[in-house]
Structures are given as structure tokens and as C-alpha cells.
Motif scaffolding. Structure first.
Motif, short mmCIF file in Angstrom:
data_model
loop_
_atom_site.label_atom_id
_atom_site.label_comp_id
_atom_site.label_asym_id
_atom_site.label_seq_id
_atom_site.Cartn_x
_atom_site.Cartn_y
_atom_site.Cartn_z
N PRO A 1 -10.38 0.22 -12.25
CA PRO A 1 -11.57 1.02 -11.92
C PRO A 1 -11.46 2.49 -12.30
O PRO A 1 -12.45 3.09 -12.72
N GLU A 2 -10.27 3.08 -12.16
CA GLU A 2 -10.12 4.50 -12.44
C GLU A 2 -10.31 4.85 -13.90
O GLU A 2 -10.52 6.02 -14.25
N ARG A 3 -10.27 3.87 -14.79
CA ARG A 3 -10.49 4.15 -16.21
C ARG A 3 -11.95 4.44 -16.52
O ARG A 3 -12.27 5.05 -17.53
N TYR A 4 -12.86 3.97 -15.67
CA TYR A 4 -14.29 4.11 -15.92
C TYR A 4 -14.81 5.42 -15.34
O TYR A 4 -15.86 5.47 -14.70
N THR A 5 -14.08 6.48 -15.56
CA THR A 5 -14.47 7.82 -15.13
C THR A 5 -14.17 8.78 -16.27
O THR A 5 -13.43 8.43 -17.21
N ALA B 1 -10.55 10.20 -20.43
CA ALA B 1 -9.81 11.25 -21.13
C ALA B 1 -8.32 10.92 -21.19
O ALA B 1 -7.67 11.09 -22.23
N GLY B 2 -7.78 10.40 -20.08
CA GLY B 2 -6.38 10.00 -20.09
C GLY B 2 -6.11 8.88 -21.08
O GLY B 2 -5.07 8.86 -21.75
N ALA C 1 -22.41 -1.66 -16.98
CA ALA C 1 -22.75 -1.17 -15.65
C ALA C 1 -21.62 -0.34 -15.07
O ALA C 1 -21.85 0.71 -14.45
N ARG C 2 -20.38 -0.77 -15.26
CA ARG C 2 -19.23 -0.01 -14.77
C ARG C 2 -19.15 1.36 -15.46
O ARG C 2 -18.85 2.37 -14.83
N SER C 3 -19.44 1.38 -16.75
CA SER C 3 -19.43 2.64 -17.50
C SER C 3 -20.50 3.60 -16.97
O SER C 3 -20.24 4.79 -16.76
N LEU C 4 -21.71 3.09 -16.74
CA LEU C 4 -22.79 3.93 -16.24
C LEU C 4 -22.44 4.54 -14.89
O LEU C 4 -22.69 5.72 -14.63
N ARG C 5 -21.86 3.73 -14.02
CA ARG C 5 -21.54 4.22 -12.68
C ARG C 5 -20.42 5.25 -12.70
O ARG C 5 -20.40 6.17 -11.88
N GLY C 6 -19.49 5.12 -13.61
CA GLY C 6 -18.33 6.01 -13.61
C GLY C 6 -18.43 7.19 -14.55
O GLY C 6 -17.81 8.24 -14.30
N MET C 7 -19.20 7.04 -15.66
CA MET C 7 -19.22 8.08 -16.69
C MET C 7 -20.62 8.59 -17.00
O MET C 7 -20.81 9.32 -17.96
#
Length: 250
Positions: free
Chosen positions: A43-47, A52-53, A166-172
Motif C-alpha cells: 500500500p505505501e507504494r501508491y503514494t 518517488a522511492g 483505483a489504488r493509484s487515484l486514492r494514493g497519488m
């Protein structure tokens, strides 16, 4: 040179631009979290921070200490974030139809609500309907005049996994991004902000970034909308090459 794509895109979106630089540059293009082959991630990758990391990890894994960076739309927001947070890793920055974020907390909150609605649409499984609605937004009005290009773009977008989008939209999404306007004066590398003449919102943002960040200049491309590198590939390629040549990066 490293290329970062926009929402619903993939590394393949940059094939034409990358080909125009071969012989002068080694080119790389990344699939951002939720897109292409970058799926099923923690989950932390979708931010913004997590993506950036991942980009810095990709460069480290390839032994690339420093490179030029180019990002479109969502990828442009990430590129600016990287350039400001890790300036020693990048020699130059090109932003295409990108924003430093939303300054008003209420506007960011409204954008998060809108992106949550879109994420739920995606999770409903009708990706074809979502793509059609996405490209009917005023932001992409210029694509309606380019039927063949619009059709090809839509077909590419249908290769995505809607749950991952959807995960991308929520996180980024733009509503999740910390605004970077206050950090712009610290931009420490040559930079170019490109926008299309038919995309007045992002043309105005490019001009404002030029005023607020001394190393950055704006370029508005006639006859192009939001997706300049696909709508006017020749003009975009010339701008990119001239920008790099002027700074002795070729």
C-alpha cells in the motif's frame, strides 16, 4: 533520461519521444504504481513518497547516479516532487502539463472526494465506460478533433487493471499531493514547463511556475491540448532537444 507517464498510462507512452533521443541519450521509462507491470504492490507504494522511492530505487538498481527527468501530468507532479526532494540525482527537469499541487485545503479535500468517487467507479469494473468519461472531460477536448489518436489512446488505457488504477487515484491523486508551490523557489536545476495552447489551465500554471522558480521557463505549444507529446510530437521533441542542447546536456 528518465520518463514518467500520466494516469492510466505506461512506460510505453514514451516510445516515440525516447526514439527521437537515441544516439544522444540512454533513455529509461518507468511504470508507476498501479500501471503497466507495477501492480500488486504494498500500500505505501501508491503514494507520492512511495512512488518517488521506487523511482530512486530503479535508478540505483541500474547504476544511474544522475539523469535528466521528464514527466507528464501525474508523472510531472512526481517528477517535480523528486527534483525538489532529491535535487542531486537530476541534472534537468521537463514538466509537461504538470502542477505543483493545490494550495487551498478545501480544494484539496474536494479533489480527494472526487477521486474517491472515480476510484469507486473503477472498482465497479466498467473500465471502458470510465475511460470514455475520462476523455470527455474538458481537459481533453482537443483530443476529440483527433479521432484516430483518441481511439488508440483509449485502447491503450483499457489494458490497465481498474482496481490498480483505483489504488493509484486514492494514493497519488492531486488532492493527496502536498502542495509544492512554496518549495519552487528552491528548484536547483534547469527546468522547462511545457503546456498546450488549447489547455489554458495548465498553460497558466506553466507561466506561474516560470515567475516563481528562477531556473524554470515556460513553453506553450500551439495547436496542442493537455497531452502535448502525443498531439504535437514533433514540436514536443524539438522543445526537449533544444532545452537539453542549450544546457550542454547532449
Amino acid at each position: 533520461m528518465l520518463f514518467l507517464h500520466g494516469f492510466m498510462g505506461s512506460s510505453g507512452d514514451w516510445e516515440g519521444v525516447a526514439a527521437s533521443l537515441r544516439g544522444s541519450f540512454r533513455t529509461l521509462a518507468a511504470d508507476l504504481p498501479g500501471h503497466g507491470a507495477s501492480v500488486g504492490l504494498p500500500p505505501e507504494r501508491y503514494t507520492m513518497e512511495g512512488a518517488a522511492g521506487a523511482v530512486l530505487g530503479l535508478l540505483d538498481g541500474l547504476g544511474v547516479g544522475r539523469c535528466a527527468l521528464c514527466g507528464y501530468s501525474m508523472g510531472g507532479r512526481l517528477a517535480l516532487y523528486l527534483a525538489l526532494r532529491s535535487p542531486g540525482r537530476f541534472s534537468a527537469l521537463l514538466l509537461e502539463s504538470a502542477s505543483p499541487g493545490l494550495e487551498d485545503p478545501a480544494e484539496r479535500a474536494a479533489r480527494r472526494r472526487a477521486d474517491e468517487e472515480r476510484a469507486r467507479e473503477l472498482e465497479g469494473g466498467d473500465l471502458e465506460g470510465f475511460v470514455g468519461r475520462w476523455y470527455r472531460r474538458p481537459l481533453f477536448a482537443s483530443l476529440a478533433r483527433r479521432g484516430e489518436l483518441a481511439g488508440e489512446l483509449a485502447r491503450r488505457r483499457l489494458r490497465n487493471d481498474p482496481g490498480e488504477l483505483a489504488r493509484s487515484l486514492r494514493g497519488m491523486g492531486t488532492g493527496r499531493q502536498p502542495p509544492l508551490w512554496g518549495a519552487l523557489p528552491a528548484l536547483a536545476m534547469p527546468a522547462l514547463a511545457v503546456a498546450g495552447e488549447l489547455d489554458p489551465k495548465f498553460a497558466a500554471l506553466a507561466r506561474r511556475m516560470e515567475r516563481e522558480a528562477p531556473p524554470l521557463r515556460a513553453a506553450v505549444v500551439p495547436g496542442a491540448g493537455h497531452n502535448v507529446h502525443l498531439e504535437r510530437p514533433g514540436a514536443f521533441g524539438r522543445l526537449l532537444r533544444e532545452f537539453l542542447e542549450e544546457r550542454g546536456l547532449e
